[in-house]
Scaffold this active site. Structure first.
Site, PDB file in Angstrom:
ATOM      1  N   GLU A 157      59.865   6.020 -16.205  1.00 48.14           N
ATOM      2  CA  GLU A 157      59.508   4.877 -15.347  1.00 48.14           C
ATOM      3  C   GLU A 157      60.435   4.780 -14.139  1.00 48.14           C
ATOM      4  O   GLU A 157      60.006   4.468 -13.031  1.00 48.14           O
ATOM      5  CB  GLU A 157      59.558   3.561 -16.145  1.00 48.14           C
ATOM      6  CG  GLU A 157      58.539   3.467 -17.267  1.00 48.14           C
ATOM      7  CD  GLU A 157      57.091   3.372 -16.779  1.00 48.14           C
ATOM      8  OE1 GLU A 157      56.860   3.205 -15.570  1.00 48.14           O
ATOM      9  OE2 GLU A 157      56.182   3.494 -17.623  1.00 48.14           O
TER      10      GLU A 157
ATOM     11  N   ASP B 280      48.375  12.427 -19.392  1.00 52.13           N
ATOM     12  CA  ASP B 280      47.761  12.364 -18.051  1.00 52.13           C
ATOM     13  C   ASP B 280      48.513  13.054 -16.908  1.00 52.13           C
ATOM     14  O   ASP B 280      48.090  14.072 -16.369  1.00 52.13           O
ATOM     15  CB  ASP B 280      47.440  10.898 -17.684  1.00 52.13           C
ATOM     16  CG  ASP B 280      48.577   9.895 -17.968  1.00 52.13           C
ATOM     17  OD1 ASP B 280      49.682  10.341 -18.298  1.00 52.13           O
ATOM     18  OD2 ASP B 280      48.348   8.683 -17.828  1.00 52.13           O
TER      19      ASP B 280
ATOM     20  N   GLU C   4      44.146   3.614 -11.116  1.00 52.00           N
ATOM     21  CA  GLU C   4      43.627   4.992 -11.175  1.00 52.00           C
ATOM     22  C   GLU C   4      42.205   5.153 -10.649  1.00 52.00           C
ATOM     23  O   GLU C   4      41.897   6.107  -9.930  1.00 52.00           O
ATOM     24  CB  GLU C   4      43.722   5.524 -12.621  1.00 52.00           C
ATOM     25  CG  GLU C   4      45.131   5.869 -13.078  1.00 52.00           C
ATOM     26  CD  GLU C   4      45.990   4.676 -13.486  1.00 52.00           C
ATOM     27  OE1 GLU C   4      45.482   3.528 -13.475  1.00 52.00           O
ATOM     28  OE2 GLU C   4      47.173   4.871 -13.827  1.00 52.00           O
TER      29      GLU C   4
ATOM     30  N   THR D  96      53.067  10.206  -8.955  1.00 49.86           N
ATOM     31  CA  THR D  96      52.107   9.504  -9.819  1.00 49.86           C
ATOM     32  C   THR D  96      52.175   7.988  -9.647  1.00 49.86           C
ATOM     33  O   THR D  96      51.344   7.265 -10.182  1.00 49.86           O
ATOM     34  CB  THR D  96      52.294   9.927 -11.299  1.00 49.86           C
ATOM     35  OG1 THR D  96      51.131   9.544 -12.027  1.00 49.86           O
ATOM     36  CG2 THR D  96      53.539   9.303 -11.905  1.00 49.86           C
TER      37      THR D  96
ATOM     38  N   ARG E 255      58.907   5.330 -10.381  1.00 42.78           N
ATOM     39  CA  ARG E 255      58.885   4.117  -9.532  1.00 42.78           C
ATOM     40  C   ARG E 255      60.046   4.122  -8.542  1.00 42.78           C
ATOM     41  O   ARG E 255      59.852   3.954  -7.348  1.00 42.78           O
ATOM     42  CB  ARG E 255      58.943   2.856 -10.399  1.00 42.78           C
ATOM     43  CG  ARG E 255      57.761   2.749 -11.352  1.00 42.78           C
ATOM     44  CD  ARG E 255      57.647   1.382 -12.000  1.00 42.78           C
ATOM     45  NE  ARG E 255      56.854   1.456 -13.222  1.00 42.78           N
ATOM     46  CZ  ARG E 255      56.074   0.487 -13.670  1.00 42.78           C
ATOM     47  NH1 ARG E 255      55.961  -0.635 -13.016  1.00 42.78           N
ATOM     48  NH2 ARG E 255      55.396   0.640 -14.801  1.00 42.78           N
TER      49      ARG E 255
HETATM   50  C1  DMJ Z   1      51.716   3.977 -13.137  1.00 42.38           C
HETATM   51  O1  DMJ Z   1      53.009   3.615 -13.477  1.00 42.38           O
HETATM   52  C2  DMJ Z   1      51.590   5.464 -12.922  1.00 42.38           C
HETATM   53  O2  DMJ Z   1      50.414   5.720 -12.224  1.00 42.38           O
HETATM   54  C3  DMJ Z   1      51.597   6.233 -14.210  1.00 42.38           C
HETATM   55  O3  DMJ Z   1      51.404   7.605 -14.008  1.00 42.38           O
HETATM   56  C4  DMJ Z   1      50.522   5.715 -15.120  1.00 42.38           C
HETATM   57  N1  DMJ Z   1      50.523   4.306 -15.261  1.00 42.38           N
HETATM   58  C5  DMJ Z   1      50.790   3.427 -14.159  1.00 42.38           C
HETATM   59  C6  DMJ Z   1      49.570   2.817 -13.512  1.00 42.38           C
HETATM   60  O4  DMJ Z   1      48.536   2.556 -14.326  1.00 42.38           O
END
Ligand code: DMJ
Length: 455
Positions: free
Chosen positions: A119, A246, A362, A446, A123
């Protein structure tokens, strides 16, 4: 250079009414892209101002109680750090500059707190690097370098795959059982950090972790959900494209493109072949990706949800527009069945199995990529529906709230930082002039932080 391009584009944004109009063949209502982009910008400001009013200096806004939540004993300013580059892309230059000043003056990683590596990387590290590239403010790169160094102990396992948690001050690690997403979603950020600082250690550690997961794929080419980083043994062999796996796939593709990394190219190609062979499922309700056993390929569950909706974006970026379009059509069905998508449903019955909606991005990210590559107006129309439904069901007088249950629309006292970093960014980019982001030079991590290939 990048800053100049963005500044120019922001000026351009509100000066090109004709070129920004939706194409004449729009199926239903003609969409005025400039107006839609402006609407998204207003909603961003609504959420951001609520954060500033009720949660300033903390990690997250709690939109119903009008209070805040911190992830740890001290705030790491998750929301402002995550939201900064969205402000820049939207042309909110003053907000972006003020937030950056606040962050560089106050953000410190010298705390005795245990953080979740994944995380913090996607982030914070992703955001610091992205904002450094946007502004050339070296203080952001120094923060990123400091953070990167403090996170490195996660890789000190017998296999090189990272532990889940690390103490930022002591380097103590914890969490031996983790998943491909948390192991494999580090190379965009650590790799960019290496390129920008000239320190190869970050790239090498994150790349090795990715390769170690790949090397443990089954004989039919699939990975499972949970793995022990000390023994290298799978503890859950369910294979899917959902949460826990994912973005492992996403980063194989993106690291190939961002770093011209040939190993990533090879790992992506063999992985996507196996995923399409064993997981893709043409059901009566549409085209989906199932859950299967990684060793046999046997289908074990027909579930799909909000997190899985990133996959059309990845397929589109890889050039597979056929599967991307078909899967996005199913995702849209999942959204419109309830007016907002659930966390999970059984796609053969379309019955909800987990009704929460965390304000996830997403499905919007996928609409953005599909519009970018096809220019088909149906994706703009989807975007309009997403925005209308978000406003209708999730907007509160203090920001936006997640939903406890998409069927009852009961709200939840939560506004994750990714709502500002990702959900509203992709929605804005869907309607913004295409030049706002040059997808041939930029890779989104991501968490939707744009990383530009400057090397
Ligand atoms: C985000 O923190 C990122 O996109 C992660 O890869 C998956 N989950 C959340 C958003 O849904």
């Amino acid at each position: 250079m990048m800053r100049i391009t963005f500044v120019f584009l922001f000026a351009f944004l509100f000066m090109t009414p004709q070129s920004m109009r939706s194409q004449p063949n729009t199926r239903t209502i003609e969409i005025d892209k400039a107006e839609m982009a402006q609407r998204v910008r207003q909603e961003f400001l609504h959420a951001w101002n609520a954060y500033k009013q009720h949660a300033w200096g903390h990690d997250e806004l709690k939109p119903l109680s009008k209070s805040y939540r911190n992830w740890h004993a001290v705030s790491l300013y998750m929301t402002p750090v995550d939201a900064m580059d969205t402000m820049s892309l939207m042309g909110l230059t003053n907000e972006a500059a003020e937030t950056r000043e606040f962050v560089v003056k106050n953000l410190s990683f010298d705390h005795d707190i245990e953080v979740k590596n994944f995380e913090i990387v996607i982030r914070l590290l992703g955001a610091l690097l992205s904002n450094y590239q946007l502004t050339e403010d070296k203080r952001l790169l120094a923060l990123a370098d400091d953070l990167g160094t403090r996170l490195l102990p996660v890789f000190d396992s017998p296999t090189g795959m990272p532990y889940m948690y690390v103490n930022l001050k002591t380097g103590t690690v914890r969490g031996t059982v983790t998943n491909p997403a948390e192991i494999g979603t580090l190379l965009v950020e650590f790799g960019a950090l290496s390129k920008l600082t000239g320190k190869p250690i970050y790239y090498d550690k994150a790349k090795r972790a990715l390769v170690e997961v790949y090397n443990r794929r089954s004989s039919i080419g699939l990975v499972g959900t949970w793995i022990n980083v000390e023994t290298g043994a799978w503890t859950d062999s369910t294979s899917h494209i959902s949460g826990c796996i994912d973005s492992y796939y996403e980063y194989l593709l993106k690291c190939w493109r961002l770093f011209d990394d040939k190993d990533c190219a090879r790992m992506w190609r063999t992985s996507i072949e196996a995923v399409n062979k064993y997981l893709a499922h043409d059901a009566t309700t549409g085209f989906w990706y199932a859950r299967v056993d990684m060793f046999t390929g046997q289908r074990v569950e027909t579930s799909f949800g909000a997190l899985d909706a990133f996959f059309p974006a990845v397929l589109a970026l890889s050039g597979d527009l056929d599967r991307a379009k078909r899967l996005q059509a199913s995702c849209y069905k999942m959204w419109t069945a309830f007016g907002i998508e659930p966390e999970q449903l059984d796609y053969t019955t379309m019955k909800v199995t987990a009704g929460v909606y965390h304000l996830r991005p997403e499905i919007i990210e996928s609409a953005y990529y599909l519009y970018h590559f096809t220019k088909e107006s149906r994706y703009l129309e989807m975007g309009r529906v997403f925005l209308d439904n978000l406003v209708r069901y999730c907007k509160t007088d203090a920001g936006y709230a997640a939903l406890q249950n998409v069927e009852t629309k009961e709200k939840k006292d939560e506004m994750e930082s990714f709502f500002l970093a990702e959900t509203l960014k992709y929605l804005y980019l869907l309607f913004a002039p295409p030049e706002t982001i040059d997808l041939t030079k930029v890779i989104f991590n991501t968490e939707a932080h744009p990383i530009r290939k400057t090397w």
